[in-house]
Scaffold this motif. Structure first.
Motif, PDB file in Angstrom:
ATOM      1  N   ASP A 251       0.868  -1.181   0.000  1.00 46.27           N
ATOM      2  CA  ASP A 251       0.000   0.000   0.000  1.00 46.27           C
ATOM      3  C   ASP A 251       0.903   1.228   0.000  1.00 46.27           C
ATOM      4  N   LEU A 253       1.378   5.734  -1.030  1.00 45.92           N
ATOM      5  CA  LEU A 253       0.807   7.009  -1.468  1.00 45.92           C
ATOM      6  C   LEU A 253       1.381   7.332  -2.843  1.00 45.92           C
ATOM      7  N   TYR A 255       1.596   9.927  -6.268  1.00 51.61           N
ATOM      8  CA  TYR A 255       1.471  11.284  -6.799  1.00 51.61           C
ATOM      9  C   TYR A 255       1.808  11.248  -8.288  1.00 51.61           C
ATOM     10  N   PHE A 276       3.392   7.923   4.539  1.00 54.31           N
ATOM     11  CA  PHE A 276       3.087   9.022   5.443  1.00 54.31           C
ATOM     12  C   PHE A 276       4.338   9.409   6.232  1.00 54.31           C
ATOM     13  N   ASP A 278       6.978  10.666   5.212  1.00 51.00           N
ATOM     14  CA  ASP A 278       8.191  10.792   4.392  1.00 51.00           C
ATOM     15  C   ASP A 278       8.300  12.209   3.864  1.00 51.00           C
ATOM     16  N   MET A 296      -3.562   5.150 -12.163  1.00 46.47           N
ATOM     17  CA  MET A 296      -4.359   5.325 -10.952  1.00 46.47           C
ATOM     18  C   MET A 296      -4.347   6.809 -10.619  1.00 46.47           C
ATOM     19  N   ASP A 297      -5.534   7.375 -10.386  1.00 44.13           N
ATOM     20  CA  ASP A 297      -5.629   8.770  -9.988  1.00 44.13           C
ATOM     21  C   ASP A 297      -6.210   8.808  -8.581  1.00 44.13           C
ATOM     22  N   SER A 298      -5.393   8.306  -7.636  1.00 43.47           N
ATOM     23  CA  SER A 298      -5.811   8.267  -6.239  1.00 43.47           C
ATOM     24  C   SER A 298      -4.553   8.377  -5.412  1.00 43.47           C
ATOM     25  N   ILE A 299      -4.607   9.136  -4.340  1.00 41.39           N
ATOM     26  CA  ILE A 299      -3.430   9.246  -3.476  1.00 41.39           C
ATOM     27  C   ILE A 299      -3.080   7.883  -2.880  1.00 41.39           C
ATOM     28  N   LEU A 300      -4.070   7.006  -2.742  1.00 38.97           N
ATOM     29  CA  LEU A 300      -3.827   5.666  -2.195  1.00 38.97           C
ATOM     30  C   LEU A 300      -3.847   4.634  -3.321  1.00 38.97           C
ATOM     31  N   VAL A 301      -2.749   3.901  -3.450  1.00 38.75           N
ATOM     32  CA  VAL A 301      -2.747   2.726  -4.326  1.00 38.75           C
ATOM     33  C   VAL A 301      -2.450   1.525  -3.441  1.00 38.75           C
ATOM     34  N   LYS A 302      -3.296   0.504  -3.565  1.00 39.59           N
ATOM     35  CA  LYS A 302      -3.180  -0.647  -2.680  1.00 39.59           C
ATOM     36  C   LYS A 302      -2.287  -1.720  -3.295  1.00 39.59           C
ATOM     37  N   GLU A 305      -2.389  -3.432  -6.907  1.00 34.53           N
ATOM     38  CA  GLU A 305      -3.036  -2.590  -7.923  1.00 34.53           C
ATOM     39  C   GLU A 305      -1.962  -1.972  -8.823  1.00 34.53           C
TER      40      GLU A 305
END
Lengths: 316, 316
Positions: A251, A253, A255, A276, A278, A296-302, A305
């Motif tokens: 998981d 973050l 950008y 988080f 960093d 992926m357009d999300s701050i979180l990528v699991k 994915e």
């Protein structure tokens, strides 16, 4: 609206004309499968159109309803449209999965009557529709956290499926033989399957709605089911690419820096990852030359994915 | 990173300097509360900043981390930043709720130790932080299905809260005394609460990240906790508006027409609703004159959710 037990459907013995409503399945609670069936005056091929396997891929769901409301003039054969397979996910605003069993509908085809709910539904669709269909066009989009260029996915070992991608008319096409996806399942039923992707971020984008519904019309015309000249207009063949995806190992973050549609050189920066607290983010470099097809357009990528997928052009 | 039992925290007896890490709560499994604490050399006010009560409001979460990584130069008093309250929702990509109990964190403050998980966490935050804080700045954004203009929400009956909205510097402000929200709970602890909203659609938008983090810096400067001149720049006072929301009476398909930021006359078309298989959509007309502050940007709007919210200017 008409509610019909799906067990009672025999696609080969439909009367001429159209019907619409909701199928239900005796063994599954609170599940409805919206349908539209249209049989032409003359005998001919059977085309299945599905959408909403992924419930926030709204552009594709809207495209399927657009086809229902602005019906193609089918004169030969049978058109079946199932615009919202993941009924429960849609109403619960589940981004990808069927909340009943947390399964991805596009990994469980052709399904299994002894499996969990998604598998049972997939098996019903396969046996009641795909088994009798010459083509299965499965409409998809970018969900709430996905950006993408329009592209088609065909079955690698099925030339009829690959040809459908040329007919559909989106700018890119790529082959897969992944188990559980609709194109692979269709091939096992001697049906030509195609996945068409257009629209992104869970938005309803009219241009992409129209591109997807036009692609379906082109296929129906190609199959001789309609005779509309509008649907026989000239189009370019798609670029065929190999999909190469960078998968998140944990998981993370994310950008993004590059944008879908951009052509990337190997080792160009696609985006940055960090955790988080960093201070410094780590660059993620393009694994190859190609066009950025998916991001992926999300701050979180699991974990597991894709961060991004590149369409690599064939080596010349 | 440092892991600390939240029971052991006494915000009034922090040593000078900073610390960061994760709090845990003995009675709650698999929950972590990221924190940053900074105590200046001199005594002074205590400011609490929270974000991530709603786990896909990514701009506000990013703004809180931005404040941690680019710390305000606090010389007086104590700054506590809790950047991600809805920890479980974030990692499960839950759009609004805490998946542990399906509660909305911004409806359960000040919390209840005898309640479900969200209520227990809220009570811990209230007793460990809000009780000792002079201000509570709670950062929010539009989640994956929300568009909005930046605005502040203050507590209707708390002039200090209203003043913070002027200091924070976003273009609109509105008052509420709704139970369960952080501003109402803060007032019950004799603390001035403020909710600040910026960014939308679950994106991380740098401009809005900076607007939210600048707003926090302005409040810290206003409280005399920092002395940076950058943070004392001139800004316009916000427009005060009354929020008027059109609530969906049933689950409905929603096709927005107007855009947030647009000024609407009463009875102008804001968007259209319909149900599956409906050929014609029904127009939704603006209930008043005002600015469109908030809009659902999702084809699905569920019963009880707002289709749109209008900021009505006070009658002159």
């Amino acid at each position: 609206m008409l509610k019909v037990n799906l067990d009672s459907l025999d696609l080969n013995s439909l009367p001429t004309g159209q019907s619409s409503g909701y199928f239900y399945i005796d063994t599954i609670d609170e599940y409805f499968l919206p349908f539209f069936l249209l049989r032409g005056e003359k005998d001919g091929p059977t085309a299945l159109v599905t959408a909403g396997l992924h419930p926030t891929e709204y552009t594709s769901i809207e495209a399927a309803y657009d086809l229902i409301l602005n019906q193609p003039a089918v004169i030969r054969g049978t058109l079946a449209i199932l615009p919202l397979i993941n009924w429960k996910g849609f109403w619960q605003r589940s981004i990808t999965y069927n909340p009943a069993d947390n399964k991805n509908f596009n990994r469980v085809f052709p399904g299994d009557l002894k499996g969990s709910e998604s598998q049972v539904i997939a098996q019903y669709i396969s046996e009641k529709f795909t088994r009798h269909a010459n083509v299965h066009l499965d409409l998809h989009s970018g969900n709430m956290v996905e950006r993408l260029l329009p592209f088609c996915i065909f079955h690698k070992d099925n030339p009829k499926s690959s040809e459908l991608a040329d007919v559909f008319g989106l700018p890119y096409k790529l082959g897969t033989n992944l188990n559980g996806v609709t194109t692979t399942a269709a091939t096992s039923y001697d049906c030509a399957g195609l996945i068409a992707e257009g629209g992104e971020c869970g938005h309803v984008d009219r241009d992409h709605v129209e591109a997807l519904s036009l692609g379906v019309r082109r296929v129906l015309s190609f199959l001789g089911m309609t005779s509309s000249v509008v649907e026989q207009q000239h189009y370019e063949c798609p670029h065929e690419v190999e999909l190469r995806s960078e998968i998140a190992k944990t998981d993370v973050l994310w950008y993004p820096k590059a944008r879908t549609g951009q052509t990337l050189q190997k080792n160009e920066t696609v985006g940055y990852t960090k955790e988080f607290f960093d201070k410094e983010a780590q660059p993620v470099l393009s694994m190859s030359n190609g066009v950025l097809l998916y991001m992926m357009d999300s701050i979180l990528v699991k974990q597991g994915e894709p961060l991004y997928s590149l369409g690599e052009f064939p080596k010349i």
